[in-house]
Design a protein around this motif. Structure first.
Motif, short mmCIF file in Angstrom:
data_model
loop_
_atom_site.label_atom_id
_atom_site.label_comp_id
_atom_site.label_asym_id
_atom_site.label_seq_id
_atom_site.Cartn_x
_atom_site.Cartn_y
_atom_site.Cartn_z
N LYS A 43 0.82 -1.23 0.00
CA LYS A 43 0.00 0.00 0.00
C LYS A 43 0.84 1.27 0.00
CE LYS A 43 -4.27 -1.85 1.10
NZ LYS A 43 -4.99 -2.61 1.98
N ARG B 12 -5.27 -13.18 -2.98
CA ARG B 12 -5.81 -12.39 -4.10
C ARG B 12 -4.76 -11.57 -4.81
NH1 ARG B 12 -11.11 -12.66 -4.60
NH2 ARG B 12 -12.07 -13.89 -2.96
N THR C 216 -10.16 -14.03 -11.38
CA THR C 216 -10.37 -12.58 -11.55
C THR C 216 -9.09 -11.80 -11.34
OG1 THR C 216 -11.22 -12.68 -9.31
CG2 THR C 216 -12.82 -12.42 -11.06
N ILE D 37 -9.38 -11.09 -17.40
CA ILE D 37 -10.45 -10.37 -16.73
C ILE D 37 -9.97 -9.00 -16.22
CG2 ILE D 37 -12.05 -10.40 -14.76
CD1 ILE D 37 -12.21 -13.42 -15.08
N ARG D 38 -8.82 -8.99 -15.55
CA ARG D 38 -8.33 -7.75 -14.93
C ARG D 38 -7.61 -6.81 -15.89
NH1 ARG D 38 -7.95 -6.85 -8.89
NH2 ARG D 38 -10.17 -6.96 -8.71
N LYS E 127 -4.84 -4.35 -14.82
CA LYS E 127 -4.74 -4.42 -13.36
C LYS E 127 -4.48 -5.84 -12.88
CE LYS E 127 -7.00 -0.26 -12.10
NZ LYS E 127 -8.19 0.42 -11.70
N PHE F 106 -16.11 -11.43 -4.02
CA PHE F 106 -15.15 -10.64 -3.25
C PHE F 106 -15.39 -9.16 -3.47
CE2 PHE F 106 -10.79 -8.69 -2.94
CZ PHE F 106 -10.61 -8.91 -1.58
N GLU G 219 -15.66 -8.18 -7.29
CA GLU G 219 -15.30 -9.32 -8.15
C GLU G 219 -16.42 -10.33 -8.15
OE1 GLU G 219 -11.73 -11.44 -7.34
OE2 GLU G 219 -10.48 -9.65 -7.37
N SER G 220 -16.79 -10.77 -9.35
CA SER G 220 -17.74 -11.88 -9.43
C SER G 220 -16.98 -13.06 -10.03
CB SER G 220 -18.92 -11.51 -10.32
OG SER G 220 -18.51 -11.47 -11.67
N VAL G 221 -17.67 -14.19 -10.20
CA VAL G 221 -16.97 -15.36 -10.73
C VAL G 221 -16.48 -15.14 -12.16
CG1 VAL G 221 -18.01 -17.09 -9.24
CG2 VAL G 221 -19.20 -16.38 -11.29
N LYS G 222 -17.05 -14.18 -12.86
CA LYS G 222 -16.67 -14.02 -14.27
C LYS G 222 -16.17 -12.63 -14.63
CE LYS G 222 -21.32 -12.73 -15.58
NZ LYS G 222 -22.55 -12.99 -16.30
N ALA G 223 -16.21 -11.69 -13.70
CA ALA G 223 -15.82 -10.32 -14.06
C ALA G 223 -15.34 -9.55 -12.84
CB ALA G 223 -17.01 -9.60 -14.68
N VAL G 224 -14.70 -8.43 -13.12
CA VAL G 224 -14.27 -7.51 -12.07
C VAL G 224 -14.81 -6.14 -12.43
CG1 VAL G 224 -12.32 -6.44 -10.91
CG2 VAL G 224 -12.14 -8.76 -11.75
#
Lengths: 447, 133
Positions: A152, A289, A314, A319-320, A323, B46, B66-71
């Motif tokens: 952080k 995470r 995720t 997906i990210r 990030k 999350f 956060e979901s199971v398929k996207a952020v």
């Protein structure tokens, strides 16, 4: 998955189906400026006979472990590989496995990785391990970036100068485009372990990284480093190049490390002149995470049967995007599977016995070399590697020994100028007493 | 996915075009994500929350769902200070799905300028926006 070349007929049939007349027409949509119009810069193809002859002549031009007694470690270790590993690992289900994104067709691959993660987490004393990374050096760099993410806003990491020099170079490469600072901690010239006395003066630290056993073979006091790190509100990253040591010494998790990473080549993977390796990476559940790379989890299907899936995806690039926790979305699947097989077939007892054997072999070699005029450099306990100050004129002798099929240690002057004239030796279970005697006798004769 | 007519859009809340809601009648005011947003995301696994006391400008990222398929990033609807976070979500992130306007709230914000809330959409404007999607 089959990899078969297309015949002319196949190509013609496909083009006809699509409705274009040639391969050139098929790619017409790609502008010329984006295309490489040169032919590939490759030598002419060879027949199978010629290719074998060429490979054999190349192989004959280098010396390897089979014809030499090699007393080198320094990040790549000579260990016996149980015969069952190449036999099982050669199964096409393992060697041609595809990325296990579709769990319904990849249960075997996923379970193999899950077993690897379980064994890795146990060996290192951590809660969770990822599916593996490229090698020990990239795992360390990723661990430090992870610590920065968790820190952080803290901007510095402190790295022991007794960490493998190549690992430190890779860390420098990873950190060069960032605004974060890498600070080197000195080692104590008496003990050969990291000098932590300057730690409190640095400030703004996200992590401290130590290697144990370190590059000199010395065993570090990770517990003390963890306490100091936590006092600074920083994480302790513990790395390793010889995981077999954890068969004897306390694992990094018991000693308070937050992230543990390193090279797993010792665990059933051939040295192969330096690669491929296995980047092992584990951490505490609280940080999961921020873990880079893939993670396989165990779950249940609709009928309540056990199954395995990629989980916590995720964090990943698809997906990210920018990030994501890491740009590594792959893993060393085959090497990880080999190491899981290795750990499973040795078992905890076998692992401990083999580690003890490594320690004893190294102690024997050290004693024999001392009778040949070498003097120990550091006071700290070691595992299967150690540093010795060489007698006068040893560099010339070392070349002669090479001609006699013996590789006598690694000169440290190249990596640590102040250690010119000292050598890092290694003896694993593959070093016989006879070969160690022969080395010591040959040196004595020359001196 | 829910049909527009099945979406819950409470009348007493204000909305942003990023599908966040904010309770303009309370100080500090709670915020979260709308029924439409949780439905689009799917099962939430999350929620990453900021430290209470963090000051952020309008439009800055203040949380991540956060979901199971996207952020999905959550943006500050107005400039202000995060005065509280829903710690219940650490162990029960699924509250965002089951109760997006109630137990699944995400943060409490103390706006720098309470008048800034008046530029947010009311429930009618938000529904019109959804119909236009």
């Amino acid at each position: 998955m089959r990899y078969l070349p297309h015949t002319e007929e196949d190509v013609a049939a496909m083009l006809e189906r699509i409705g274009v007349s040639s391969v050139e027409d098929l790619f017409a949509g790609i502008p010329e400026s984006c295309r490489s119009l040169r032919s590939m810069d490759l030598p002419r193809p060879l027949s199978e006979w010629d290719l074998i002859a060429r490979m054999e002549s190349m192989a004959a031009s280098i010396s390897g472990g089979a014809s030499h007694s090699v007393f080198l470690g320094a990040g790549s270790y000579s260990h016996y590989i149980p015969a069952l590993i190449p036999q099982l690992l050669g199964r096409s289900e393992f060697t041609t496995a595809y990325t296990p994104y579709q769990p319904e067709v990849s249960q075997g691959t996923l379970q193999a990785i899950f077993e690897y993660q379980t064994l890795t987490a146990r060996l290192l004393g951590m809660d969770v391990a990822n599916a593996s990374m490229y090698d020990g050096a990239s795992a360390l760099a990723e661990a430090l970036l992870m610590a920065i993410r968790l820190g952080k806003g803290r901007r510095k990491v402190a790295l022991s100068s007794a960490i493998h020099p190549h690992y430190r170079q890779v860390v420098a490469t990873y950190f060069s485009p960032t605004e974060f600072e890498v600070i080197e901690l000195p080692y104590d010239p008496e003990t050969g372990v990291t000098d932590l006395s300057t730690l409190a003066d640095i400030g703004d630290l996200a992590a401290i990284a130590l290697q144990s056993p370190n590059f000199f073979g010395c065993i570090e006091d990770l517990q003390r480093a963890a306490d100091l790190a936590h006092g600074e509100k920083a994480l302790l990253v513990a790395c390793f190049s010889e995981p077999l040591a954890f068969g004897l010494i306390k694992n990094p998790g018991i000693q308070g490390a937050d992230i543990v990473c390193g090279e797993g080549q010792s665990l059933g993977i051939p040295q192969s002149f330096g690669g491929p390796g296995l980047g092992m990476f584990a951490c505490r559940m609280a940080h999961v995470r921020n873990l880079p790379g893939r993670v396989v989890g165990q779950t249940k299907d609709m009928d309540g049967k056990r199954g395995f899936v990629l989980t916590l995806s995720t964090r990943e690039q698809h997906i990210r995007r920018e990030k994501a926790t890491s740009n590594i979305c792959s893993n060393q699947g085959l090497c990880a599977t080999a190491s899981a097989m290795y750990m499973a077939c040795l078992g905890a007892t076998g692992f401990r016995k083999l580690a003890a054997l490594n320690r004893d072999k190294a102690a024997y070699l050290k004693k024999r070399l001392e009778t040949a005029g070498f003097t120990p450099l550091f006071k700290s306990p070691v595992f299967n590697e150690f540093c010795l100050k060489a007698p006068e004129g040893f560099s010339k002798i070392r070349k002669k020994l090479m001609e006699k099929g013996m590789v006598a240690g690694l000169g440290l002057g190249e990596f640590y100028p102040e250690l010119e004239g000292t050598f890092l030796f290694c003896a694993t279970e593959t070093a016989s007493a006879a070969s160690m005697d022969r080395l010591a006798d040959a040196i004595r004769e020359e001196i | 996915m829910k049909e527009i007519k099945d979406l819950i859009v409470p009348e007493n809340l204000s909305y942003t075009d990023a599908h966040e809601w904010m309770d303009k009648d309370a100080t500090p005011s709670r915020m979260g994500i709308t029924d439409y947003a949780q439905d689009q995301l799917g099962d939430v696994v999350f929620v990453e929350l900021p430290e209470p006391g963090t000051r952020l400008e309008k439009g800055e990222v203040c949380a991540t769902v956060e979901s199971v398929k996207a952020v999905s990033e959550i943006y500050m609807p107005v400039s202000g200070t995060v005065t509280g976070v829903n710690t219940e979500l650490e162990d029960r992130p699924e509250l965002v799905n089951s109760s997006p306007y109630g137990d699944g709230w995400i943060l409490e914000i103390s706006a720098d300028d309470p008048a800034a809330l008046s530029v947010l959409m009311d429930h009618r404007a938000y529904l019109d926006m959804l119909k236009g999607l």
